[in-house]
Write a protein that holds these residues in place. Structure first.
Motif, mmCIF file in Angstrom:
data_model
loop_
_atom_site.group_PDB
_atom_site.id
_atom_site.type_symbol
_atom_site.label_atom_id
_atom_site.label_comp_id
_atom_site.label_asym_id
_atom_site.label_seq_id
_atom_site.Cartn_x
_atom_site.Cartn_y
_atom_site.Cartn_z
ATOM 1 N N HIS A 21 3.727 14.795 -6.956
ATOM 2 C CA HIS A 21 3.925 15.456 -5.668
ATOM 3 C C HIS A 21 5.241 15.054 -5.024
ATOM 4 C CE1 HIS A 21 0.025 16.809 -5.153
ATOM 5 N NE2 HIS A 21 -0.697 15.499 -5.434
ATOM 6 N N VAL A 22 5.758 14.255 -5.669
ATOM 7 C CA VAL A 22 7.322 13.475 -5.454
ATOM 8 C C VAL A 22 8.106 13.267 -6.571
ATOM 9 C CG1 VAL A 22 6.860 12.780 -3.125
ATOM 10 C CG2 VAL A 22 6.673 11.333 -5.114
ATOM 11 N N SER A 23 9.479 13.438 -6.752
ATOM 12 C CA SER A 23 10.016 13.083 -8.022
ATOM 13 C C SER A 23 10.486 11.472 -7.720
ATOM 14 C CB SER A 23 11.658 13.795 -7.808
ATOM 15 O OG SER A 23 12.275 13.477 -6.779
ATOM 16 N N GLU A 24 10.951 11.368 -9.060
ATOM 17 C CA GLU A 24 11.315 9.782 -9.162
ATOM 18 C C GLU A 24 12.452 9.390 -7.979
ATOM 19 O OE1 GLU A 24 12.796 6.494 -12.364
ATOM 20 O OE2 GLU A 24 12.894 8.564 -12.820
ATOM 21 N N ASP A 25 13.390 10.225 -7.704
ATOM 22 C CA ASP A 25 14.399 9.908 -6.791
ATOM 23 C C ASP A 25 13.813 9.983 -5.283
ATOM 24 O OD1 ASP A 25 16.341 9.705 -8.845
ATOM 25 O OD2 ASP A 25 17.068 12.032 -8.635
ATOM 26 N N GLU A 26 13.169 10.695 -5.215
ATOM 27 C CA GLU A 26 12.317 10.739 -3.852
ATOM 28 C C GLU A 26 11.470 9.340 -3.640
ATOM 29 O OE1 GLU A 26 11.719 15.417 -2.888
ATOM 30 O OE2 GLU A 26 10.287 14.375 -4.094
ATOM 31 N N ARG A 27 10.748 8.931 -4.744
ATOM 32 C CA ARG A 27 10.017 7.719 -4.509
ATOM 33 C C ARG A 27 10.938 6.595 -4.227
ATOM 34 N NH1 ARG A 27 9.355 3.839 -8.033
ATOM 35 N NH2 ARG A 27 10.113 4.808 -9.780
ATOM 36 N N ILE A 28 12.010 6.486 -5.066
ATOM 37 C CA ILE A 28 12.920 5.424 -4.941
ATOM 38 C C ILE A 28 13.496 5.261 -3.589
ATOM 39 C CG2 ILE A 28 15.029 4.437 -5.806
ATOM 40 C CD1 ILE A 28 14.392 5.473 -8.724
ATOM 41 N N LYS A 29 14.052 6.556 -3.078
ATOM 42 C CA LYS A 29 14.287 6.457 -1.903
ATOM 43 C C LYS A 29 13.460 6.027 -0.687
ATOM 44 C CE LYS A 29 16.580 9.652 1.761
ATOM 45 N NZ LYS A 29 16.139 8.484 2.945
ATOM 46 N N ALA A 30 12.222 6.626 -0.865
ATOM 47 C CA ALA A 30 11.159 6.265 0.278
ATOM 48 C C ALA A 30 10.747 4.841 -0.183
ATOM 49 C CB ALA A 30 9.992 7.123 -0.276
ATOM 50 N N GLU A 31 10.747 4.502 -1.083
ATOM 51 C CA GLU A 31 10.597 2.786 -1.424
ATOM 52 C C GLU A 31 11.853 1.907 -0.762
ATOM 53 O OE1 GLU A 31 10.073 2.107 -5.557
ATOM 54 O OE2 GLU A 31 7.878 2.685 -5.284
ATOM 55 N N LYS A 32 13.027 2.290 -0.815
ATOM 56 C CA LYS A 32 13.872 1.733 -0.078
ATOM 57 C C LYS A 32 13.845 1.891 1.424
ATOM 58 C CE LYS A 32 18.978 1.630 0.267
ATOM 59 N NZ LYS A 32 18.873 1.437 1.730
ATOM 60 N N ASP A 48 0.794 -0.942 -0.172
ATOM 61 C CA ASP A 48 0.062 -0.034 -0.187
ATOM 62 C C ASP A 48 0.659 1.409 -0.155
ATOM 63 O OD1 ASP A 48 -2.283 -1.749 0.125
ATOM 64 O OD2 ASP A 48 -2.630 -1.428 2.296
ATOM 65 N N ALA A 49 1.886 1.270 0.831
ATOM 66 C CA ALA A 49 2.818 2.395 0.821
ATOM 67 C C ALA A 49 3.429 2.659 -0.557
ATOM 68 C CB ALA A 49 4.115 2.245 1.926
ATOM 69 N N ASN A 50 4.038 1.568 -1.131
ATOM 70 C CA ASN A 50 4.579 1.609 -2.604
ATOM 71 C C ASN A 50 3.477 2.156 -3.394
ATOM 72 O OD1 ASN A 50 7.122 0.787 -1.708
ATOM 73 N ND2 ASN A 50 6.934 -1.033 -2.119
ATOM 74 N N GLU A 51 2.327 1.643 -3.586
ATOM 75 C CA GLU A 51 1.270 1.969 -4.431
ATOM 76 C C GLU A 51 1.038 3.720 -4.299
ATOM 77 O OE1 GLU A 51 -2.076 -0.486 -3.931
ATOM 78 O OE2 GLU A 51 -0.991 -2.183 -4.590
ATOM 79 N N HIS A 52 0.858 4.107 -2.907
ATOM 80 C CA HIS A 52 0.869 5.490 -2.636
ATOM 81 C C HIS A 52 1.902 6.434 -3.125
ATOM 82 C CE1 HIS A 52 -0.558 9.035 -0.526
ATOM 83 N NE2 HIS A 52 0.553 9.101 0.144
ATOM 84 N N LEU A 53 3.044 5.864 -3.015
ATOM 85 C CA LEU A 53 4.333 6.691 -3.458
ATOM 86 C C LEU A 53 4.146 6.834 -4.917
ATOM 87 C CD1 LEU A 53 7.135 4.981 -1.189
ATOM 88 C CD2 LEU A 53 6.379 7.447 -1.154
ATOM 89 N N LYS A 54 3.822 5.764 -5.646
ATOM 90 C CA LYS A 54 3.941 5.720 -7.311
ATOM 91 C C LYS A 54 2.664 6.722 -7.753
ATOM 92 C CE LYS A 54 5.589 1.328 -7.876
ATOM 93 N NZ LYS A 54 5.400 -0.453 -8.210
#
Length: 68
Positions: A30-41, A17-23
């Motif tokens: 709302h977030v960049s690709e780099d921010e999403r990747i860091k957050a997923e990590k 659910d968190a990863n879906e929310h980030l995507k």
């Protein structure tokens, strides 16, 4: 062991659910690709930490039950 597996499944569902929310947030700019990747990590790291904790609790409980 059943409760441990249910807890692992619940944690994995939260991760999904968190990863879906980030995507979704990335698609809406709302977030960049780099921010999403860091957050997923970060989410994956937290997932691993909590699953390890569950495993430790299960080992401890199994040892406790076997002593009786």
């Amino acid at each position: 062991k059943r409760f441990g597996e249910e807890a692992r499944i619940a944690i994995r569902n939260i991760r999904r659910d968190a990863n879906e929310h980030l995507k979704k947030a990335e698609k809406e700019d709302h977030v960049s690709e780099d921010e999403r990747i860091k957050a997923e990590k970060d989410v994956q790291d937290m997932t691993n930490k909590h699953i390890e904790h569950i495993d430790e609790m299960l080992k401890h409980k199994e040892k406790e039950v076997m002593e009786v």
